[in-house]
Design a protein around this motif. Structure first.
Motif, PDB file in Angstrom:
ATOM      1  N   SER A  62      -6.105 -23.282   6.225  1.00 12.72           N
ATOM      2  CA  SER A  62      -7.369 -22.536   6.110  1.00 12.72           C
ATOM      3  C   SER A  62      -8.516 -23.415   5.628  1.00 12.72           C
ATOM      4  CB  SER A  62      -7.186 -21.339   5.181  1.00 12.72           C
ATOM      5  OG  SER A  62      -6.657 -21.779   3.947  1.00 12.72           O
ATOM      6  N   ALA A  63      -8.220 -24.363   4.719  1.00 11.85           N
ATOM      7  CA  ALA A  63      -9.289 -25.224   4.172  1.00 11.85           C
ATOM      8  C   ALA A  63      -9.633 -26.319   5.177  1.00 11.85           C
ATOM      9  CB  ALA A  63      -8.829 -25.836   2.858  1.00 11.85           C
ATOM     10  N   THR A  64     -10.915 -26.608   5.330  1.00  9.96           N
ATOM     11  CA  THR A  64     -11.338 -27.669   6.253  1.00  9.96           C
ATOM     12  C   THR A  64     -10.846 -29.030   5.768  1.00  9.96           C
ATOM     13  OG1 THR A  64     -13.295 -26.429   6.892  1.00  9.96           O
ATOM     14  CG2 THR A  64     -13.353 -28.795   7.301  1.00  9.96           C
ATOM     15  N   ILE A  65     -10.244 -29.787   6.675  1.00 11.71           N
ATOM     16  CA  ILE A  65      -9.812 -31.163   6.393  1.00 11.71           C
ATOM     17  C   ILE A  65     -11.035 -32.066   6.592  1.00 11.71           C
ATOM     18  CG2 ILE A  65      -8.326 -33.046   7.174  1.00 11.71           C
ATOM     19  CD1 ILE A  65      -6.388 -30.807   8.251  1.00 11.71           C
ATOM     20  N   LEU A  66     -11.402 -32.815   5.554  1.00  6.43           N
ATOM     21  CA  LEU A  66     -12.571 -33.703   5.646  1.00  6.43           C
ATOM     22  C   LEU A  66     -12.109 -35.152   5.798  1.00  6.43           C
ATOM     23  CD1 LEU A  66     -15.603 -34.492   5.342  1.00  6.43           C
ATOM     24  CD2 LEU A  66     -15.266 -34.399   2.853  1.00  6.43           C
ATOM     25  N   ILE A  67     -12.584 -35.814   6.865  1.00  8.03           N
ATOM     26  CA  ILE A  67     -12.271 -37.234   7.057  1.00  8.03           C
ATOM     27  C   ILE A  67     -13.560 -38.007   7.341  1.00  8.03           C
ATOM     28  CG2 ILE A  67     -11.125 -38.946   8.543  1.00  8.03           C
ATOM     29  CD1 ILE A  67      -8.874 -36.959   9.010  1.00  8.03           C
ATOM     30  N   ASP A  68     -13.776 -39.092   6.578  1.00  7.31           N
ATOM     31  CA  ASP A  68     -14.858 -40.022   6.876  1.00  7.31           C
ATOM     32  C   ASP A  68     -14.254 -41.313   7.411  1.00  7.31           C
ATOM     33  OD1 ASP A  68     -17.528 -39.047   6.376  1.00  7.31           O
ATOM     34  OD2 ASP A  68     -16.923 -38.773   4.290  1.00  7.31           O
ATOM     35  N   GLN A  69     -14.845 -41.820   8.492  1.00 10.34           N
ATOM     36  CA  GLN A  69     -14.364 -43.044   9.129  1.00 10.34           C
ATOM     37  C   GLN A  69     -15.551 -43.944   9.463  1.00 10.34           C
ATOM     38  OE1 GLN A  69     -11.147 -44.407  10.204  1.00 10.34           O
ATOM     39  NE2 GLN A  69     -12.646 -46.055  10.368  1.00 10.34           N
ATOM     40  N   GLY A  70     -15.518 -45.184   8.963  1.00 13.08           N
ATOM     41  CA  GLY A  70     -16.574 -46.140   9.276  1.00 13.08           C
ATOM     42  C   GLY A  70     -16.461 -46.619  10.720  1.00 13.08           C
ATOM     43  N   GLU A  71     -17.582 -46.644  11.426  1.00 13.90           N
ATOM     44  CA  GLU A  71     -17.559 -47.085  12.832  1.00 13.90           C
ATOM     45  C   GLU A  71     -17.366 -48.598  12.968  1.00 13.90           C
ATOM     46  OE1 GLU A  71     -20.938 -45.612  14.997  1.00 13.90           O
ATOM     47  OE2 GLU A  71     -20.126 -43.568  15.073  1.00 13.90           O
ATOM     48  N   ASP A  72     -17.693 -49.351  11.900  1.00  8.40           N
ATOM     49  CA  ASP A  72     -17.512 -50.809  11.944  1.00  8.40           C
ATOM     50  C   ASP A  72     -16.238 -51.254  11.219  1.00  8.40           C
ATOM     51  OD1 ASP A  72     -19.908 -50.752  13.250  1.00  8.40           O
ATOM     52  OD2 ASP A  72     -20.819 -52.388  12.099  1.00  8.40           O
ATOM     53  N   ASP A  73     -15.294 -50.343  11.088  1.00  3.52           N
ATOM     54  CA  ASP A  73     -14.003 -50.635  10.455  1.00  3.52           C
ATOM     55  C   ASP A  73     -13.171 -51.456  11.441  1.00  3.52           C
ATOM     56  OD1 ASP A  73     -11.314 -50.418   9.523  1.00  3.52           O
ATOM     57  OD2 ASP A  73     -11.788 -48.532   8.516  1.00  3.52           O
ATOM     58  N   LYS A  74     -12.763 -52.653  11.026  1.00  2.00           N
ATOM     59  CA  LYS A  74     -12.042 -53.541  11.962  1.00  2.00           C
ATOM     60  C   LYS A  74     -10.645 -52.996  12.314  1.00  2.00           C
ATOM     61  CE  LYS A  74     -10.277 -56.659   8.364  1.00  2.00           C
ATOM     62  NZ  LYS A  74     -10.313 -58.019   7.801  1.00  2.00           N
ATOM     63  N   PHE A  75     -10.170 -52.010  11.554  1.00  3.24           N
ATOM     64  CA  PHE A  75      -8.844 -51.445  11.828  1.00  3.24           C
ATOM     65  C   PHE A  75      -8.901 -50.175  12.681  1.00  3.24           C
ATOM     66  CE2 PHE A  75      -8.472 -53.452   7.522  1.00  3.24           C
ATOM     67  CZ  PHE A  75      -7.709 -54.544   7.920  1.00  3.24           C
ATOM     68  N   LEU A  76     -10.110 -49.755  13.022  1.00  2.00           N
ATOM     69  CA  LEU A  76     -10.304 -48.450  13.671  1.00  2.00           C
ATOM     70  C   LEU A  76      -9.471 -48.275  14.940  1.00  2.00           C
ATOM     71  CD1 LEU A  76     -11.755 -45.737  14.022  1.00  2.00           C
ATOM     72  CD2 LEU A  76     -13.726 -46.959  14.915  1.00  2.00           C
ATOM     73  N   GLU A  77      -9.563 -49.236  15.855  1.00  2.00           N
ATOM     74  CA  GLU A  77      -8.964 -49.049  17.182  1.00  2.00           C
ATOM     75  C   GLU A  77      -7.452 -49.217  17.220  1.00  2.00           C
ATOM     76  OE1 GLU A  77     -10.675 -47.716  19.472  1.00  2.00           O
ATOM     77  OE2 GLU A  77     -12.598 -47.941  18.434  1.00  2.00           O
ATOM     78  N   ASP A  78      -6.913 -50.173  16.431  1.00  2.25           N
ATOM     79  CA  ASP A  78      -5.471 -50.431  16.575  1.00  2.25           C
ATOM     80  C   ASP A  78      -4.600 -49.820  15.483  1.00  2.25           C
ATOM     81  OD1 ASP A  78      -6.533 -52.196  14.743  1.00  2.25           O
ATOM     82  OD2 ASP A  78      -5.136 -53.816  15.211  1.00  2.25           O
ATOM     83  N   GLN A  79      -5.191 -49.484  14.319  1.00  2.00           N
ATOM     84  CA  GLN A  79      -4.358 -49.004  13.212  1.00  2.00           C
ATOM     85  C   GLN A  79      -4.638 -47.552  12.801  1.00  2.00           C
ATOM     86  OE1 GLN A  79      -1.890 -50.760  12.192  1.00  2.00           O
ATOM     87  NE2 GLN A  79      -2.381 -52.930  12.017  1.00  2.00           N
ATOM     88  N   LEU A  80      -5.868 -47.103  12.900  1.00  4.67           N
ATOM     89  CA  LEU A  80      -6.244 -45.835  12.252  1.00  4.67           C
ATOM     90  C   LEU A  80      -6.202 -44.627  13.199  1.00  4.67           C
ATOM     91  CD1 LEU A  80      -9.142 -47.299  10.084  1.00  4.67           C
ATOM     92  CD2 LEU A  80      -6.755 -46.939   9.423  1.00  4.67           C
ATOM     93  N   LEU A  81      -6.673 -44.765  14.403  1.00  2.00           N
ATOM     94  CA  LEU A  81      -6.527 -43.770  15.486  1.00  2.00           C
ATOM     95  C   LEU A  81      -6.982 -42.345  15.139  1.00  2.00           C
ATOM     96  CD1 LEU A  81      -2.893 -44.923  16.518  1.00  2.00           C
ATOM     97  CD2 LEU A  81      -5.072 -45.906  17.260  1.00  2.00           C
ATOM     98  N   PRO A  82      -8.171 -42.187  14.527  1.00  2.00           N
ATOM     99  CA  PRO A  82      -8.596 -40.846  14.098  1.00  2.00           C
ATOM    100  C   PRO A  82      -8.757 -39.846  15.250  1.00  2.00           C
ATOM    101  CG  PRO A  82     -10.406 -42.412  13.908  1.00  2.00           C
ATOM    102  CD  PRO A  82      -9.177 -43.207  14.181  1.00  2.00           C
ATOM    103  N   LYS A  83      -9.081 -40.352  16.439  1.00  3.11           N
ATOM    104  CA  LYS A  83      -9.288 -39.431  17.563  1.00  3.11           C
ATOM    105  C   LYS A  83      -7.994 -38.711  17.935  1.00  3.11           C
ATOM    106  CE  LYS A  83     -13.446 -41.629  19.274  1.00  3.11           C
ATOM    107  NZ  LYS A  83     -13.996 -42.715  20.088  1.00  3.11           N
ATOM    108  N   LYS A  84      -6.863 -39.394  17.768  1.00  4.00           N
ATOM    109  CA  LYS A  84      -5.547 -38.770  18.033  1.00  4.00           C
ATOM    110  C   LYS A  84      -5.357 -37.554  17.117  1.00  4.00           C
ATOM    111  CE  LYS A  84      -3.141 -42.088  20.519  1.00  4.00           C
ATOM    112  NZ  LYS A  84      -2.855 -41.850  21.935  1.00  4.00           N
ATOM    113  N   PHE A  85      -5.722 -37.728  15.852  1.00  2.73           N
ATOM    114  CA  PHE A  85      -5.589 -36.629  14.893  1.00  2.73           C
ATOM    115  C   PHE A  85      -6.567 -35.513  15.248  1.00  2.73           C
ATOM    116  CE2 PHE A  85      -6.461 -34.648  10.652  1.00  2.73           C
ATOM    117  CZ  PHE A  85      -5.183 -34.165  10.419  1.00  2.73           C
ATOM    118  N   GLY A  86      -7.765 -35.901  15.641  1.00  2.00           N
ATOM    119  CA  GLY A  86      -8.775 -34.926  16.049  1.00  2.00           C
ATOM    120  C   GLY A  86      -8.281 -34.059  17.203  1.00  2.00           C
ATOM    121  N   GLU A  87      -7.659 -34.701  18.194  1.00  2.00           N
ATOM    122  CA  GLU A  87      -7.121 -33.970  19.354  1.00  2.00           C
ATOM    123  C   GLU A  87      -6.007 -33.019  18.921  1.00  2.00           C
ATOM    124  OE1 GLU A  87      -5.937 -37.165  21.915  1.00  2.00           O
ATOM    125  OE2 GLU A  87      -8.018 -37.802  22.230  1.00  2.00           O
ATOM    126  N   ALA A  88      -5.136 -33.492  18.033  1.00  2.00           N
ATOM    127  CA  ALA A  88      -4.017 -32.661  17.560  1.00  2.00           C
ATOM    128  C   ALA A  88      -4.527 -31.435  16.797  1.00  2.00           C
ATOM    129  CB  ALA A  88      -3.084 -33.492  16.672  1.00  2.00           C
TER     130      ALA A  88
END
Length: 285
Positions: free
Chosen positions: A219-245
């Motif tokens: 019920s509570a909104t899950i809050l996630i902040d992700q830096g766009e210039d994070d060097k780990f974004l594409e290969d390690q963190l994968l926030p869009k996968k979680f967003g889709e789920a």
């Protein structure tokens, strides 16, 4: 072996106190340290403080967040206690525990290892069971029934998975640059294969993207902040996968991509007040 926490340091900040404690953990089989930031209390008889657990990332101890985040300012004004544990067992001298920065010491991944060599790595039980009990028994000024959880990177992974597996124990969750799909990234695959063995189904029990689809009463909104210039974004963190789920099961998610920000504590310090306020709102309902 003293299981009761002993205070080892104290520093006043924004009217409250950062206090560091040491205790022996039966869950992990070693001595552990943790920090509590106690906000200023109006009077000894005033209401107990709700708690916000902060889980730190790879290579961190219980000191990084306390020294670098600046979270105490908002925690002080909101009247929320910050609980900041360490990231793994220490001092066990298991062969290979310090061979790399992303596995072993400082890299507990907030799971319960099933492989014999790493049997002491039970950070899931330490965070979700032992620590809340320890706080309840030793700190009467804390209200451990009103708890929320947050974290960064590996700790963001820990916060999300522990929250999703214990929806009755936490009022809210948030994360900075979390490893949300560890079964599909190098950090997670390295840790999970060593701690949990080769069975992928066991890995999924500690993967927020896999777990979120199992729960329909978030019920509570899950809050996630992700830096766009994070060097780990594409290969390690994968926030869009979680967003889709989350979208698939209508789980309430606020996923914010922050332009120009990286993976560091400069990024955390910038947005931490938003997170404290997000949790304070849920804790005071």
């Amino acid at each position: 072996m003293e299981t009761k926490p002993t205070e080892i340091s104290s520093s006043k900040m924004f009217g409250g106190y950062n206090k560091r404690y040491k205790h022996f953990s039966p869950t992990l089989g070693c001595s552990m340290t943790f920090h509590i930031y106690f906000p200023p209390s109006a009077s000894p008889s005033s209401q107990k403080f709700p708690v916000l657990y902060w889980l730190s990332g790879l290579t961190c101890t219980d000191e990084n967040f306390i020294a670098k985040s600046g979270a105490q300012r908002a925690a002080s004004s909101e009247g929320v206690a910050l609980i900041v544990p360490d990231t793994s067992p220490r001092g066990l001298n298991v062969e290979g525990e310090a061979d790399s920065w992303d596995f072993g010491v400082g890299a507990g991944f907030y799971l319960n290892a099933t492989q014999e060599k790493w049997k002491n790595w039970r950070m899931y039980d330490y965070i979700a069971k032992e620590l809340p009990e320890l706080l309840k028994e030793n700190f009467p000024q804390l209200d451990t029934t009103r708890a929320s959880i947050s974290g960064h990177s590996m700790g963001g992974h820990g916060a999300l998975t522990i929250y999703l597996k214990n929806l009755d124990k936490y009022k809210s969750v948030s994360a900075f640059a979390p490893i949300v799909n560890p079964t599909n990234c190098p950090w997670g695959q390295k840790a999970f294969s060593n701690y949990l063995g080769g069975t992928k189904a066991d890995w999924e029990e500690y993967d927020a993207t896999c777990l979120v689809s199992k729960f329909h009463d978030i019920s509570a909104t899950i809050l996630i902040d992700q830096g766009e210039d994070d060097k780990f974004l594409e290969d390690q963190l994968l926030p869009k996968k979680f967003g889709e789920a989350c979208e698939k099961v209508n789980a309430p998610l606020l996923l914010r991509f922050q332009p120009g920000y990286d993976h560091s504590y400069f990024f955390i310090a910038t947005f931490i007040d938003d997170h404290i306020s997000h949790h304070a709102q849920a804790l005071k309902l």
